[in-house]
Scaffold this motif. Structure first.
Motif, PDB file in Angstrom:
ATOM      1  N   MET A  18       0.828  -1.197   0.000  1.00 35.62           N
ATOM      2  CA  MET A  18       0.000   0.000   0.000  1.00 35.62           C
ATOM      3  C   MET A  18       0.867   1.253   0.000  1.00 35.62           C
ATOM      4  O   MET A  18       0.776   2.087  -0.880  1.00 35.62           O
ATOM      5  CB  MET A  18      -0.910  -0.008   1.238  1.00 35.62           C
ATOM      6  CG  MET A  18      -1.886   1.142   1.294  1.00 35.62           C
ATOM      7  SD  MET A  18      -2.609   1.292   2.926  1.00 35.62           S
ATOM      8  CE  MET A  18      -3.807  -0.052   2.923  1.00 35.62           C
ATOM      9  N   SER A  19       1.778   1.361   0.965  1.00 32.42           N
ATOM     10  CA  SER A  19       2.528   2.602   1.061  1.00 32.42           C
ATOM     11  C   SER A  19       4.011   2.417   0.778  1.00 32.42           C
ATOM     12  O   SER A  19       4.722   3.386   0.619  1.00 32.42           O
ATOM     13  CB  SER A  19       2.379   3.173   2.460  1.00 32.42           C
ATOM     14  OG  SER A  19       3.149   2.407   3.367  1.00 32.42           O
ATOM     15  N   ASN A  20       4.481   1.168   0.721  1.00 35.35           N
ATOM     16  CA  ASN A  20       5.905   0.902   0.545  1.00 35.35           C
ATOM     17  C   ASN A  20       6.761   1.478   1.662  1.00 35.35           C
ATOM     18  O   ASN A  20       7.970   1.526   1.538  1.00 35.35           O
ATOM     19  CB  ASN A  20       6.434   1.461  -0.792  1.00 35.35           C
ATOM     20  CG  ASN A  20       6.265   0.439  -1.893  1.00 35.35           C
ATOM     21  OD1 ASN A  20       5.221  -0.199  -1.973  1.00 35.35           O
ATOM     22  ND2 ASN A  20       7.299   0.237  -2.667  1.00 35.35           N
ATOM     23  N   SER A  21       6.140   1.944   2.733  1.00 39.01           N
ATOM     24  CA  SER A  21       6.921   2.561   3.785  1.00 39.01           C
ATOM     25  C   SER A  21       7.515   1.503   4.705  1.00 39.01           C
ATOM     26  O   SER A  21       8.690   1.527   4.999  1.00 39.01           O
ATOM     27  CB  SER A  21       6.067   3.511   4.595  1.00 39.01           C
ATOM     28  OG  SER A  21       5.862   4.682   3.857  1.00 39.01           O
ATOM     29  N   SER A  22       6.691   0.588   5.152  1.00 38.76           N
ATOM     30  CA  SER A  22       7.191  -0.523   5.943  1.00 38.76           C
ATOM     31  C   SER A  22       6.024  -1.445   6.203  1.00 38.76           C
ATOM     32  O   SER A  22       4.868  -1.018   6.178  1.00 38.76           O
ATOM     33  CB  SER A  22       7.814  -0.064   7.251  1.00 38.76           C
ATOM     34  OG  SER A  22       6.831  -0.039   8.261  1.00 38.76           O
ATOM     35  N   LYS A  23       6.306  -2.711   6.441  1.00 38.32           N
ATOM     36  CA  LYS A  23       5.232  -3.679   6.658  1.00 38.32           C
ATOM     37  C   LYS A  23       4.401  -3.311   7.881  1.00 38.32           C
ATOM     38  O   LYS A  23       3.182  -3.424   7.868  1.00 38.32           O
ATOM     39  CB  LYS A  23       5.827  -5.082   6.844  1.00 38.32           C
ATOM     40  CG  LYS A  23       6.023  -5.792   5.519  1.00 38.32           C
ATOM     41  CD  LYS A  23       6.574  -7.186   5.719  1.00 38.32           C
ATOM     42  CE  LYS A  23       7.074  -7.732   4.407  1.00 38.32           C
ATOM     43  NZ  LYS A  23       7.987  -8.850   4.574  1.00 38.32           N
ATOM     44  N   ASP A  24       5.075  -2.874   8.954  1.00 33.25           N
ATOM     45  CA  ASP A  24       4.338  -2.520  10.173  1.00 33.25           C
ATOM     46  C   ASP A  24       3.390  -1.361   9.931  1.00 33.25           C
ATOM     47  O   ASP A  24       2.241  -1.374  10.370  1.00 33.25           O
ATOM     48  CB  ASP A  24       5.323  -2.137  11.295  1.00 33.25           C
ATOM     49  CG  ASP A  24       5.883  -3.373  11.973  1.00 33.25           C
ATOM     50  OD1 ASP A  24       5.297  -4.461  11.809  1.00 33.25           O
ATOM     51  OD2 ASP A  24       6.914  -3.250  12.656  1.00 33.25           O
ATOM     52  N   LEU A  25       3.882  -0.343   9.222  1.00 38.17           N
ATOM     53  CA  LEU A  25       3.029   0.813   8.945  1.00 38.17           C
ATOM     54  C   LEU A  25       1.834   0.399   8.097  1.00 38.17           C
ATOM     55  O   LEU A  25       0.704   0.819   8.362  1.00 38.17           O
ATOM     56  CB  LEU A  25       3.828   1.901   8.230  1.00 38.17           C
ATOM     57  CG  LEU A  25       4.564   2.878   9.142  1.00 38.17           C
ATOM     58  CD1 LEU A  25       5.567   3.685   8.340  1.00 38.17           C
ATOM     59  CD2 LEU A  25       3.578   3.818   9.821  1.00 38.17           C
ATOM     60  N   ASP A  26       2.084  -0.420   7.071  1.00 38.10           N
ATOM     61  CA  ASP A  26       0.975  -0.887   6.225  1.00 38.10           C
ATOM     62  C   ASP A  26      -0.039  -1.667   7.053  1.00 38.10           C
ATOM     63  O   ASP A  26      -1.247  -1.508   6.890  1.00 38.10           O
ATOM     64  CB  ASP A  26       1.506  -1.782   5.101  1.00 38.10           C
ATOM     65  CG  ASP A  26       2.203  -0.971   4.025  1.00 38.10           C
ATOM     66  OD1 ASP A  26       2.133   0.266   4.104  1.00 38.10           O
ATOM     67  OD2 ASP A  26       2.808  -1.565   3.132  1.00 38.10           O
ATOM     68  N   HIS A  27       0.482  -2.517   7.947  1.00 33.58           N
ATOM     69  CA  HIS A  27      -0.401  -3.332   8.774  1.00 33.58           C
ATOM     70  C   HIS A  27      -1.226  -2.435   9.706  1.00 33.58           C
ATOM     71  O   HIS A  27      -2.418  -2.646   9.901  1.00 33.58           O
ATOM     72  CB  HIS A  27       0.439  -4.333   9.574  1.00 33.58           C
ATOM     73  CG  HIS A  27      -0.374  -5.388  10.269  1.00 33.58           C
ATOM     74  ND1 HIS A  27       0.060  -6.066  11.375  1.00 33.58           N
ATOM     75  CD2 HIS A  27      -1.617  -5.860  10.017  1.00 33.58           C
ATOM     76  CE1 HIS A  27      -0.879  -6.905  11.770  1.00 33.58           C
ATOM     77  NE2 HIS A  27      -1.904  -6.813  10.967  1.00 33.58           N
ATOM     78  N   LEU A  28      -0.573  -1.427  10.266  1.00 34.06           N
ATOM     79  CA  LEU A  28      -1.270  -0.490  11.155  1.00 34.06           C
ATOM     80  C   LEU A  28      -2.400   0.218  10.410  1.00 34.06           C
ATOM     81  O   LEU A  28      -3.524   0.319  10.906  1.00 34.06           O
ATOM     82  CB  LEU A  28      -0.270   0.522  11.724  1.00 34.06           C
ATOM     83  CG  LEU A  28      -0.841   1.629  12.612  1.00 34.06           C
ATOM     84  CD1 LEU A  28      -1.582   1.056  13.799  1.00 34.06           C
ATOM     85  CD2 LEU A  28       0.277   2.553  13.099  1.00 34.06           C
ATOM     86  N   ILE A  29      -2.098   0.690   9.199  1.00 32.66           N
ATOM     87  CA  ILE A  29      -3.119   1.388   8.399  1.00 32.66           C
ATOM     88  C   ILE A  29      -4.270   0.440   8.084  1.00 32.66           C
ATOM     89  O   ILE A  29      -5.448   0.814   8.180  1.00 32.66           O
ATOM     90  CB  ILE A  29      -2.484   1.939   7.103  1.00 32.66           C
ATOM     91  CG1 ILE A  29      -1.498   3.062   7.439  1.00 32.66           C
ATOM     92  CG2 ILE A  29      -3.548   2.440   6.137  1.00 32.66           C
ATOM     93  CD1 ILE A  29      -0.618   3.486   6.289  1.00 32.66           C
ATOM     94  N   GLU A  30      -3.921  -0.795   7.730  1.00 35.30           N
ATOM     95  CA  GLU A  30      -4.928  -1.811   7.401  1.00 35.30           C
ATOM     96  C   GLU A  30      -5.883  -2.043   8.577  1.00 35.30           C
ATOM     97  O   GLU A  30      -7.096  -2.106   8.411  1.00 35.30           O
ATOM     98  CB  GLU A  30      -4.167  -3.102   7.097  1.00 35.30           C
ATOM     99  CG  GLU A  30      -4.810  -4.063   6.160  1.00 35.30           C
ATOM    100  CD  GLU A  30      -3.857  -5.242   5.984  1.00 35.30           C
ATOM    101  OE1 GLU A  30      -4.056  -6.245   6.678  1.00 35.30           O
ATOM    102  OE2 GLU A  30      -2.878  -5.123   5.199  1.00 35.30           O
ATOM    103  N   LEU A  31      -5.315  -2.157   9.783  1.00 32.02           N
ATOM    104  CA  LEU A  31      -6.149  -2.408  10.969  1.00 32.02           C
ATOM    105  C   LEU A  31      -6.980  -1.180  11.317  1.00 32.02           C
ATOM    106  O   LEU A  31      -8.159  -1.286  11.655  1.00 32.02           O
ATOM    107  CB  LEU A  31      -5.278  -2.816  12.159  1.00 32.02           C
ATOM    108  CG  LEU A  31      -4.658  -4.215  12.078  1.00 32.02           C
ATOM    109  CD1 LEU A  31      -3.664  -4.427  13.212  1.00 32.02           C
ATOM    110  CD2 LEU A  31      -5.747  -5.287  12.143  1.00 32.02           C
ATOM    111  N   MET A  32      -6.364   0.003  11.237  1.00 23.98           N
ATOM    112  CA  MET A  32      -7.102   1.232  11.539  1.00 23.98           C
ATOM    113  C   MET A  32      -8.283   1.392  10.581  1.00 23.98           C
ATOM    114  O   MET A  32      -9.338   1.890  10.967  1.00 23.98           O
ATOM    115  CB  MET A  32      -6.193   2.457  11.413  1.00 23.98           C
ATOM    116  CG  MET A  32      -5.105   2.565  12.468  1.00 23.98           C
ATOM    117  SD  MET A  32      -5.729   2.978  14.119  1.00 23.98           S
ATOM    118  CE  MET A  32      -6.320   4.654  13.847  1.00 23.98           C
ATOM    119  N   ALA A  33      -8.098   0.962   9.326  1.00 23.33           N
ATOM    120  CA  ALA A  33      -9.156   1.116   8.324  1.00 23.33           C
ATOM    121  C   ALA A  33     -10.349   0.218   8.629  1.00 23.33           C
ATOM    122  O   ALA A  33     -11.417   0.385   8.043  1.00 23.33           O
ATOM    123  CB  ALA A  33      -8.612   0.822   6.933  1.00 23.33           C
TER     124      ALA A  33
END
Lengths: 197, 197
Positions: free
Chosen positions: B1-16
């Protein structure tokens, strides 16, 4: 607020500080998490704690990630001589979602603003100039917002860059856009940049 | 999604996955938290981890809290013989915000529904009948939603309760409500229950 417990009240209070959430939606979100504890609340608590400790700005480009250098700057495939300059990390993410740009980024961290006393040194402009000098940069794409401050910043950077090729995003009618809902400036820009079919 | 980091992507996914948030607002929320790490992200991670471990349903009334018995059921001042029956914890919180009701609550956990095969045993109705028998209850206030299912459930409970005084919330024009925007049913109810000045 809820008389349920201090921790719950505190959780709702903090959730309500997130953009897009108010007290009401924070309460809904917390109740939803409580109902989905194993599937949502516990994983969210874990990853949030992890990110809160590890997240940092990339020393090179200003993107956020969990290492000193972000995934994009670490990826040798992204070294194609192109640097796309954006205002904020959210703009970088928007660019990435298009899967169109294959180079690297540079996040300014805002725009120049005389009113807010934000000069080049408050942004990552000196760092950008150094990157253009040190990395084999062939083109700088200025993907700043089409606002007055964004365009002022774009012109300032273009002036500083000297020899390297500088481009900006095309302006025109957005895909799916209806003329009736577009502002005059966009229509003017789209007409000026019209293409022969 | 963001290519920033797996943790950040996972965090965004859960927040969504939170109600009221989508991918876009989840990204905004995460970027906001990253910017306010010390003030928001770290405290939120801490309290979320705490609540994820400690939150539970009150064994007596079904409210949520961080102990086996919720703060309201533990508070002897709230023992005034009145039990307010609500569908969900969010309704209990709404009642509490009015600071009007001084008794205790009983959270059903939903409404009777033939369609969804939800009978009295799927809700906390047997537990309510036991409380009315065992605690010195003088009045049961049925504060269920003014929906078909809510009112069916209210009638069923009133039938089961027998001797104790049973009441429901008044129906009528909400404070600040404009007649033009109210549905016919509300106006009919308000007219039927009109008061002599």
């Amino acid at each position: 607020m809820s008389n349920s417990s201090k921790d719950l009240d505190h959780l709702i209070e903090l959730m309500a500080k997130l953009p897009g959430l108010g007290p009401r939606s924070a309460r809904r979100a917390v109740l939803h998490m409580v109902k989905k504890r194993a599937l949502l609340m516990t994983p969210l608590a874990d990853v949030l704690a992890e990110v809160a400790v590890t997240v940092r700005e990339c020393l090179n480009c200003g993107n956020i990630g969990t290492a000193d250098t972000c995934d994009i700057c670490q990826n040798p495939k992204r070294e194609n001589g192109e640097i796309c300059v954006v205002e904020e990390v959210s703009d970088l993410w928007a660019m990435e979602r298009s899967h169109m740009f294959k180079g690297r980024y540079h996040v300014l961290g805002g725009t120049l603003s005389a009113l807010d006393a934000i000069g080049p040194d408050e942004l990552r402009i000196p760092r950008l100039l150094r990157r253009v000098r040190d990395e084999n940069v062939t083109e700088v794409i200025l993907a700043l917002n089409a606002t007055i401050d964004g365009q002022t910043t774009a012109h300032y950077i273009a002036d500083q860059l000297g020899d390297v090729r500088v481009s900006t995003l095309a302006q025109g009618v957005p895909i799916g856009g209806e003329l009736d809902y577009l502002d005059d400036g966009t229509i003017t820009a789209a007409l000026r940049a019209r293409k022969t079919l």
